[in-house]
Design a protein around this motif. Structure first.
Motif, short mmCIF file in Angstrom:
data_model
loop_
_atom_site.label_atom_id
_atom_site.label_comp_id
_atom_site.label_asym_id
_atom_site.label_seq_id
_atom_site.Cartn_x
_atom_site.Cartn_y
_atom_site.Cartn_z
N GLU A 13 0.86 -1.08 0.00
CA GLU A 13 -0.05 0.03 0.00
C GLU A 13 0.89 1.25 -0.04
OE1 GLU A 13 -4.05 -1.43 2.47
OE2 GLU A 13 -2.37 -0.76 3.47
N GLY A 17 1.29 4.06 -2.87
CA GLY A 17 0.98 5.39 -2.73
C GLY A 17 -0.28 5.82 -1.92
N TYR A 18 -0.92 4.68 -1.47
CA TYR A 18 -2.25 4.77 -0.50
C TYR A 18 -2.14 5.17 0.82
CZ TYR A 18 -4.30 2.44 -4.76
OH TYR A 18 -4.70 2.18 -5.98
N ASN A 19 -2.89 5.82 1.16
CA ASN A 19 -2.99 6.29 2.73
C ASN A 19 -4.05 5.23 3.49
OD1 ASN A 19 -1.91 8.73 2.33
ND2 ASN A 19 -3.77 9.68 2.01
N ALA A 23 -7.55 3.50 1.95
CA ALA A 23 -7.03 2.05 1.21
C ALA A 23 -7.72 0.95 1.59
CB ALA A 23 -5.67 1.91 1.20
N VAL A 26 -8.43 -1.37 -1.52
CA VAL A 26 -6.91 -1.71 -1.75
C VAL A 26 -6.52 -3.03 -0.76
CG1 VAL A 26 -4.77 -1.26 -2.36
CG2 VAL A 26 -6.59 0.19 -3.15
N ALA A 100 -4.67 0.16 -8.84
CA ALA A 100 -4.04 1.29 -9.35
C ALA A 100 -2.76 1.82 -8.55
CB ALA A 100 -5.21 2.16 -9.63
N GLU A 102 -1.59 4.90 -6.95
CA GLU A 102 -2.05 6.31 -6.44
C GLU A 102 -1.24 7.24 -6.73
OE1 GLU A 102 -5.10 8.76 -4.73
OE2 GLU A 102 -5.29 6.68 -5.53
N TYR A 103 0.13 7.04 -6.42
CA TYR A 103 1.00 7.99 -6.42
C TYR A 103 2.36 7.30 -6.85
CZ TYR A 103 4.79 11.27 -4.92
OH TYR A 103 6.06 12.09 -4.98
N ASN A 104 3.00 7.87 -7.87
CA ASN A 104 4.23 7.43 -8.43
C ASN A 104 5.44 8.37 -7.83
OD1 ASN A 104 6.46 6.36 -9.95
ND2 ASN A 104 5.22 6.27 -11.74
#
Length: 115
Positions: A13, A17-19, A23, A26, A100, A102-104
């Protein structure tokens, strides 16, 4: 079939990039059974991303070096290559886990020229 441990799910996670509060879907997806080959590949990708992060840190520490033993060095090219590989691995990880990104953190933001 294999399941990720709670620690592995949390790391996945974080890498994607998930919080934590957002999430939950996810988290549920990553807690399901995966084929052994997907599980193994995901762990290899996590290790590879850790290695890329270490190389990026090392590159930042030596970014002031422009030449060594008559060899010209390109800090920008080296960092661009590492970030490109990190981004590719992150997209592969998201794809095989059916989630997906979320942040890269490896995305390369090049300045745009309009002329």
């Amino acid at each position: 079939m294999a399941n990720f441990t709670t620690t592995q799910v949390e790391k996945l996670e974080m890498v994607l990039g998930y919080n934590a509060p957002i999430a939950s879907v996810v988290h549920s997806q990553l807690s399901t059974n995966f084929p052994q080959v997907v599980y193994d590949r995901a762990l290899v990708i996590l290790d590879d991303l850790d290695a890329i992060n270490a190389k990026l840190k090392e590159a930042m520490d030596t970014s002031y070096v422009t030449e060594s033993r008559s060899t010209k060095l390109s800090y920008a090219q080296h960092v661009r290559h590492l970030k490109s590989e990190g981004s590719r691995l992150l997209r592969e990880l998201a794809h095989i886990l059916c989630v997906a990104v979320e942040y890269n953190p490896y995305s390369i933001n090049l300045p745009k020229v309009y002329w």
